[in-house]
Motif scaffolding. Structure first.
Motif, PDB file in Angstrom:
ATOM      1  N   PHE A  36      11.398 -15.433  -3.630  1.00  0.00           N
ATOM      2  CA  PHE A  36      11.719 -14.313  -4.725  1.00  0.00           C
ATOM      3  C   PHE A  36      10.778 -13.199  -4.671  1.00  0.00           C
ATOM      4  O   PHE A  36       9.844 -13.258  -4.046  1.00  0.00           O
ATOM      5  CB  PHE A  36      11.879 -14.959  -6.237  1.00  0.00           C
ATOM      6  CG  PHE A  36      10.442 -15.323  -6.498  1.00  0.00           C
ATOM      7  CD1 PHE A  36       9.877 -14.463  -7.483  1.00  0.00           C
ATOM      8  CD2 PHE A  36       9.748 -16.498  -6.640  1.00  0.00           C
ATOM      9  CE1 PHE A  36       8.352 -14.708  -8.062  1.00  0.00           C
ATOM     10  CE2 PHE A  36       8.762 -17.042  -7.075  1.00  0.00           C
ATOM     11  CZ  PHE A  36       7.905 -16.065  -7.823  1.00  0.00           C
ATOM     12  N   PHE A  37      11.434 -12.077  -5.226  1.00  0.00           N
ATOM     13  CA  PHE A  37      10.453 -10.970  -5.300  1.00  0.00           C
ATOM     14  C   PHE A  37      10.086 -10.514  -6.805  1.00  0.00           C
ATOM     15  O   PHE A  37      10.718 -10.949  -7.807  1.00  0.00           O
ATOM     16  CB  PHE A  37      11.342  -9.912  -4.778  1.00  0.00           C
ATOM     17  CG  PHE A  37      10.623  -8.258  -4.993  1.00  0.00           C
ATOM     18  CD1 PHE A  37       9.642  -7.965  -4.135  1.00  0.00           C
ATOM     19  CD2 PHE A  37      11.382  -7.492  -5.985  1.00  0.00           C
ATOM     20  CE1 PHE A  37       9.048  -6.494  -4.353  1.00  0.00           C
ATOM     21  CE2 PHE A  37      10.734  -6.108  -6.032  1.00  0.00           C
ATOM     22  CZ  PHE A  37       9.824  -5.799  -5.189  1.00  0.00           C
ATOM     23  N   TYR A  38       8.688 -10.126  -6.983  1.00  0.00           N
ATOM     24  CA  TYR A  38       8.319  -9.801  -8.407  1.00  0.00           C
ATOM     25  C   TYR A  38       7.869  -8.591  -8.309  1.00  0.00           C
ATOM     26  O   TYR A  38       6.907  -7.894  -7.419  1.00  0.00           O
ATOM     27  CB  TYR A  38       7.093 -10.822  -8.676  1.00  0.00           C
ATOM     28  CG  TYR A  38       6.413 -10.474  -9.961  1.00  0.00           C
ATOM     29  CD1 TYR A  38       7.169 -10.418 -11.056  1.00  0.00           C
ATOM     30  CD2 TYR A  38       5.101  -9.864 -10.054  1.00  0.00           C
ATOM     31  CE1 TYR A  38       6.522  -9.832 -12.335  1.00  0.00           C
ATOM     32  CE2 TYR A  38       4.484  -9.420 -11.328  1.00  0.00           C
ATOM     33  CZ  TYR A  38       5.069  -9.641 -12.456  1.00  0.00           C
ATOM     34  OH  TYR A  38       4.527  -9.259 -13.561  1.00  0.00           O
ATOM     35  N   LEU A  39       8.469  -7.667  -9.391  1.00  0.00           N
ATOM     36  CA  LEU A  39       8.183  -6.410  -9.599  1.00  0.00           C
ATOM     37  C   LEU A  39       7.140  -6.175 -10.816  1.00  0.00           C
ATOM     38  O   LEU A  39       8.099  -6.465 -11.830  1.00  0.00           O
ATOM     39  CB  LEU A  39       9.124  -5.283  -9.308  1.00  0.00           C
ATOM     40  CG  LEU A  39       8.941  -3.661  -9.933  1.00  0.00           C
ATOM     41  CD1 LEU A  39       7.894  -3.314  -9.214  1.00  0.00           C
ATOM     42  CD2 LEU A  39      10.220  -2.958  -9.796  1.00  0.00           C
ATOM     43  N   LEU A 116       3.073  -4.656  -7.008  1.00  0.00           N
ATOM     44  CA  LEU A 116       2.496  -4.237  -8.396  1.00  0.00           C
ATOM     45  C   LEU A 116       2.124  -2.801  -8.735  1.00  0.00           C
ATOM     46  O   LEU A 116       1.305  -2.345  -7.660  1.00  0.00           O
ATOM     47  CB  LEU A 116       1.126  -5.195  -8.475  1.00  0.00           C
ATOM     48  CG  LEU A 116       1.254  -6.563  -8.142  1.00  0.00           C
ATOM     49  CD1 LEU A 116      -0.339  -7.333  -8.157  1.00  0.00           C
ATOM     50  CD2 LEU A 116       1.904  -7.328  -9.079  1.00  0.00           C
ATOM     51  N   CYS A 117       2.487  -2.097  -9.578  1.00  0.00           N
ATOM     52  CA  CYS A 117       2.169  -0.901  -9.839  1.00  0.00           C
ATOM     53  C   CYS A 117       1.201  -0.415 -11.037  1.00  0.00           C
ATOM     54  O   CYS A 117       1.526  -1.226 -11.883  1.00  0.00           O
ATOM     55  CB  CYS A 117       3.539  -0.226 -10.299  1.00  0.00           C
ATOM     56  SG  CYS A 117       4.967  -0.272  -9.046  1.00  0.00           S
ATOM     57  N   GLU A 118       0.077   0.209 -10.873  1.00  0.00           N
ATOM     58  CA  GLU A 118      -0.551   0.719 -11.888  1.00  0.00           C
ATOM     59  C   GLU A 118      -1.227   2.176 -11.736  1.00  0.00           C
ATOM     60  O   GLU A 118      -1.767   2.574 -10.390  1.00  0.00           O
ATOM     61  CB  GLU A 118      -1.853  -0.298 -11.847  1.00  0.00           C
ATOM     62  CG  GLU A 118      -3.110   0.172 -12.808  1.00  0.00           C
ATOM     63  CD  GLU A 118      -2.221   0.024 -14.285  1.00  0.00           C
ATOM     64  OE1 GLU A 118      -2.586   1.379 -14.933  1.00  0.00           O
ATOM     65  OE2 GLU A 118      -1.605  -0.673 -14.653  1.00  0.00           O
ATOM     66  N   LEU A 119      -1.065   2.943 -12.639  1.00  0.00           N
ATOM     67  CA  LEU A 119      -1.485   4.213 -12.584  1.00  0.00           C
ATOM     68  C   LEU A 119      -2.791   4.729 -12.998  1.00  0.00           C
ATOM     69  O   LEU A 119      -3.272   5.742 -12.432  1.00  0.00           O
ATOM     70  CB  LEU A 119      -0.337   5.355 -13.436  1.00  0.00           C
ATOM     71  CG  LEU A 119       0.817   5.778 -12.398  1.00  0.00           C
ATOM     72  CD1 LEU A 119       1.822   6.692 -13.482  1.00  0.00           C
ATOM     73  CD2 LEU A 119       0.502   6.668 -11.232  1.00  0.00           C
ATOM     74  N   GLY A 144       5.609   2.884 -12.229  1.00  0.00           N
ATOM     75  CA  GLY A 144       6.289   1.638 -11.943  1.00  0.00           C
ATOM     76  C   GLY A 144       7.803   1.926 -12.495  1.00  0.00           C
ATOM     77  O   GLY A 144       8.806   1.274 -11.950  1.00  0.00           O
ATOM     78  N   PHE A 145       8.185   2.815 -13.504  1.00  0.00           N
ATOM     79  CA  PHE A 145       9.472   3.096 -13.616  1.00  0.00           C
ATOM     80  C   PHE A 145      10.351   3.694 -12.387  1.00  0.00           C
ATOM     81  O   PHE A 145      11.303   3.354 -12.015  1.00  0.00           O
ATOM     82  CB  PHE A 145       9.620   4.223 -14.661  1.00  0.00           C
ATOM     83  CG  PHE A 145       9.212   3.650 -16.007  1.00  0.00           C
ATOM     84  CD1 PHE A 145       9.658   2.385 -16.478  1.00  0.00           C
ATOM     85  CD2 PHE A 145       8.459   4.343 -16.748  1.00  0.00           C
ATOM     86  CE1 PHE A 145       9.263   1.770 -17.784  1.00  0.00           C
ATOM     87  CE2 PHE A 145       8.004   3.931 -18.147  1.00  0.00           C
ATOM     88  CZ  PHE A 145       8.572   2.604 -18.750  1.00  0.00           C
ATOM     89  N   LEU A 146       9.645   4.314 -11.554  1.00  0.00           N
ATOM     90  CA  LEU A 146      10.265   4.970 -10.401  1.00  0.00           C
ATOM     91  C   LEU A 146      10.392   3.786  -9.173  1.00  0.00           C
ATOM     92  O   LEU A 146      11.139   3.734  -8.355  1.00  0.00           O
ATOM     93  CB  LEU A 146       9.471   6.061  -9.557  1.00  0.00           C
ATOM     94  CG  LEU A 146       9.203   7.344 -10.638  1.00  0.00           C
ATOM     95  CD1 LEU A 146       8.436   8.478  -9.843  1.00  0.00           C
ATOM     96  CD2 LEU A 146      10.602   7.932 -10.920  1.00  0.00           C
ATOM     97  N   ALA A 147       9.301   2.743  -9.345  1.00  0.00           N
ATOM     98  CA  ALA A 147       9.717   1.720  -8.421  1.00  0.00           C
ATOM     99  C   ALA A 147      10.869   0.942  -8.535  1.00  0.00           C
ATOM    100  O   ALA A 147      11.284   0.216  -7.809  1.00  0.00           O
ATOM    101  CB  ALA A 147       8.339   0.857  -8.621  1.00  0.00           C
TER     102      ALA A 147
END
Length: 280
Positions: A36-39, A116-119, A144-147
């Motif tokens: 599985f993939f986790y975003l 994992l996205c973090e700005l 993260g919204f764009l991801a």
């Protein structure tokens, strides 16, 4: 505006609900052999030092996870989640608390993958240092919204997307619904979880109504309020909107939500919600 730092709130009642749901989703996903993939759209730093000056300022963990660590009557899903926290605190002293990436990492197998996205400029390097191996977790300084648009559908064909923006700007309430619609359009078999704060009843209900208007089916609501939602003392509670939840989650929540209300309540108006926003 990138002023929000989750370290001030780590381990509070909202974290317990968010991470308990994430834990249960991952338990469900790992029951099958397929990867599985986790975003994670707003991943934070991944692991929080509770003896830091920031965490000690209000010590929100003491009225959250701190109340659960030594209890012997936890409902099974909550007991399992607390065991993850205890694994990170082997001397039985509550020193660190896992963010959502670290909770999910507990379940990750070699074939699974995290994005994992973090700005936040201070939080991103800490998150990247926690997950240095790209084969396990791809850590990006990205919106993260764009991801949600760029990373879905994943090659793994199974996935879990957690969206928990800080909502420090009101546009986040609209952005999270648009991201849900975009993600679902691209990957409708995935599980999506949106965390939201209950700062006042009207604002929270506006978000729930916006999600209902998407007409996305199989959407479950879990909400935990530790005090009355019409008070003006900050965050009274929080909720999780889950699209394509594990089939067991509703019945599990019938046990752990009343329990959390009883243990974490700060006044007699503490309550929970458990209902389908839209049925399957």
């Amino acid at each position: 505006m990138l002023s929000y730092r989750h370290i001030y709130h780590a381990g509070n009642h909202a974290d317990i609900l968010k991470h308990l749901v994430a834990s249960q989703v991952c338990r469900h996903l790992t029951k099958k052999e397929a990867s599985f993939f986790y975003l994670d759209t707003h991943a934070g730093i991944g692991l929080y030092e509770l003896n830091s000056d920031q965490a000690q300022l209000n010590q929100e963990f003491s009225t959250g996870i701190g109340k659960l660590m030594s209890r012997a009557d936890l409902p099974e899903p909550l007991e399992h989640f607390v065991s993850i926290v205890k694994t990170l605190n082997p001397d039985n002293k509550l020193a660190v608390y896992p963010g959502s990436p670290k909770v999910v990492d507990h379940y990750l197998r070699l074939k699974d993958k995290m994005h994992l996205c973090e700005l936040h400029p201070n939080d991103f390097p800490l998150l990247a240092a926690l997950f240095p191996q790209k084969r396990r977790a791809n850590v990006v300084k990205d919106d993260g919204f764009l991801a949600v648009k760029s990373m879905l559908p994943p090659p793994q064909k199974r996935g879990f997307v957690l969206m928990d923006p800080p909502y420090e700007v009101k546009q986040d309430y609209q952005k999270v619904v648009k991201a849900l619609e975009e993600g679902y359009r691209r990957f409708n078999q995935g599980t999506y979880a949106i965390w939201y704060p209950v700062l006042n009843r009207r604002q929270a209900d506006d978000l729930l109504n916006a999600v209902q208007r998407t007409s996305i089916r199989n959407t479950l609501l879990l909400e935990l309020n530790i005090r009355g939602t019409e008070t003006k003392r900050g965050m009274a509670g929080s909720g999780m909107i889950i699209v394509n939840p594990p089939w067991t989650l509703e019945n599990e929540a019938k046990r752990f939500l009343p329990y959390l209300v009883e243990i974490l309540a700060e006044d007699s108006d503490a309550h929970y919600q458990l209902r389908w926003i839209t049925p399957e």
